[in-house]
Design a protein around this motif. Structure first.
Motif, PDB file in Angstrom:
ATOM      1  N   MET A 108       0.842  -1.212   0.000  1.00 25.68           N
ATOM      2  CA  MET A 108       0.000   0.000   0.000  1.00 25.68           C
ATOM      3  C   MET A 108       0.871   1.254   0.000  1.00 25.68           C
ATOM      4  SD  MET A 108      -2.792  -0.873   2.958  1.00 25.68           S
ATOM      5  CE  MET A 108      -3.785  -2.349   2.958  1.00 25.68           C
ATOM      6  N   PHE A 109       1.883   1.210   0.857  1.00 28.29           N
ATOM      7  CA  PHE A 109       2.766   2.371   1.000  1.00 28.29           C
ATOM      8  C   PHE A 109       3.502   2.651  -0.305  1.00 28.29           C
ATOM      9  CE2 PHE A 109       6.376   4.825   2.575  1.00 28.29           C
ATOM     10  CZ  PHE A 109       5.759   5.666   3.474  1.00 28.29           C
ATOM     11  N   TYR A 110       3.922   1.580  -0.986  1.00 27.54           N
ATOM     12  CA  TYR A 110       4.612   1.751  -2.271  1.00 27.54           C
ATOM     13  C   TYR A 110       3.674   2.359  -3.318  1.00 27.54           C
ATOM     14  CZ  TYR A 110       6.913   0.729  -6.683  1.00 27.54           C
ATOM     15  OH  TYR A 110       7.464   0.842  -7.931  1.00 27.54           O
ATOM     16  N   GLY A 111       2.409   1.911  -3.322  1.00 32.93           N
ATOM     17  CA  GLY A 111       1.432   2.457  -4.270  1.00 32.93           C
ATOM     18  C   GLY A 111       1.270   3.954  -4.118  1.00 32.93           C
ATOM     19  N   VAL A 112       1.174   4.411  -2.865  1.00 32.93           N
ATOM     20  CA  VAL A 112       1.050   5.854  -2.608  1.00 32.93           C
ATOM     21  C   VAL A 112       2.336   6.582  -3.000  1.00 32.93           C
ATOM     22  CG1 VAL A 112       0.897   7.561  -0.751  1.00 32.93           C
ATOM     23  CG2 VAL A 112      -0.740   5.717  -0.856  1.00 32.93           C
TER      24      VAL A 112
END
Length: 381
Positions: free
Chosen positions: A326-330
């Motif tokens: 999730m953090f990478y997507g953001v």
């Protein structure tokens, strides 16, 4: 009527309007209507007040004038978040601050590696360092409940710090020859704002009048005029007087005007790229390549990489309920530069024909790829 009202209350609406404005500008710039589009941008507008005269074409009134209102709103948001919101404590600010720092450093490094040795191209090193919060949040809104609320808070905090970084960069690196007389007038206006603040003046008009004087003096000083908006915001009182906060009132009043008029108009006057003379060689070399790779690769490497190191060193911690994917997507979404990147581009390369518009197309493509890839990653989390 209800449909229109609902549209203006959606988080995705600003992004949709920016896309529509960009498409219309592209159509006008690449058809026989280009003459009318160019004439519209060059409409001369002037203000004369005694011995003071300001004459500019329409595009500069948008970039120097209306964008000062945008930066004023940004300044209000920064002040509120620092005093009461997502940036009000060390624990809250640490991760987004480190992420924002990485997101400014790595795009600049990638751009510099590609353009080192070309003094003209190097003027644009800051173009890929900015994030367009309206677009990025719009993409998150499209994902609905798939996105953890903590990610939205993180992205908002990062974007606010990112905007602050952009303001500092503009002040330090995109300031021309200074006029000491104009700076003295600006200093007097700032002193007046300080006095109003200390006296707890609750009327908006004195702040607005001094704000106009500040804007004009900064415009004439060689410092970019939009910075006057940020300085003015710092002196707007946030504490409640008679049950009302001037800062929060102004933020609420300006929000729709900026999002649904200023930003779409800015996109319309700046995104008119003539694609007919562009070649792949122009797009995939020099400044345009540095912009594209800076936005798509530099932003995600900087935001994710710096954050991961900070978390490993236990300087910061991952938001609750969020995993690395999730953090990478953001982190990828922060490569949506659009509005701020176009703005810095206009400061760096005043001559729109310098790169035959390839620099602006690179901003659009880098932002588009970042938005699509970030969306797809988050959709699968």
């Amino acid at each position: 009527m209800k449909m229109i009202k609902d549209f203006f209350h959606k988080e995705t609406s600003v992004g949709i309007l920016l896309i529509i404005s960009t498409i219309i500008a592209l159509i006008l710039a690449n058809t026989p209507l280009k003459t009318f589009y160019t004439k519209f941008l060059d409409i001369p507008l002037g203000v004369v007040f005694g011995g003071l005269e300001i004459q500019k074409p329409l595009i500069l009134w948008v970039n120097d004038g209306l964008m000062a209102i945008f930066f004023f709103l940004v300044g209000l948001e920064i002040k509120r978040e620092v005093l009461e919101g997502a940036l009000s404590s060390v624990s809250k600010i640490t991760l987004p601050a480190i992420a924002a720092l990485g997101g400014m450093i790595m795009p600049a490094v990638i751009y510099t590696l590609i353009n080192y040795g070309d003094p003209i191209a190097m003027k644009g090193w800051a173009i890929p360092t900015a994030t367009d919060i309206a677009f990025a949040l719009g993409v998150l809104a499209l994902l609905g409940n798939r996105v953890h609320p903590a990610l939205k808070i993180f992205l908002m905090a990062l974007a606010i710090i990112d905007d602050l970084g952009a303001i500092i960069i503009i002040a330090l690196f995109y300031t021309k020859g200074l006029s000491l007389v104009s700076l003295a007038v600006a200093a007097a206006a700032i002193f007046g704002l300080l006095i109003l603040n200390l006296l707890n003046v609750s009327k908006k008009m004195p702040y607005i009048l001094l704000g106009i004087i500040l804007w004009v003096s900064v415009l004439k000083s060689g410092v970019h005029a939009t910075l006057a908006g940020v300085v003015l915001a710092m002196f707007i009182p946030i504490k409640e007087i008679n049950g009302k906060s001037m800062l929060k009132e102004l933020e609420h009043e300006l929000h729709s005007f900026v999002n649904f008029f200023v930003l779409p108009l800015f996109a319309f006057v700046n995104a008119g790229i003539d694609l007919r003379d562009l070649s792949l060689n122009k797009l995939f070399s020099g400044a345009p390549l540095g912009i594209m790779l800076g936005l798509f690769l530099g932003k995600q490497i900087g935001v994710f990489g710096f954050s991961w190191i900070a978390m490993k060193l236990k300087i910061a911690k991952m938001p609750d309920g969020v995993n690395l994917k999730m953090f990478y997507g953001v982190s990828v979404l922060t490569g949506i530069g659009f509005t701020m990147s176009l703005f810095i581009d206009s400061l760096a390369f005043g001559d729109a024909t310098l790169f035959k518009f390839a620099d602006k197309l690179a901003i659009l493509l880098g932002s588009l790829i970042s938005g699509i890839v970030g969306y797809l990653i988050l959709r699968k989390t």
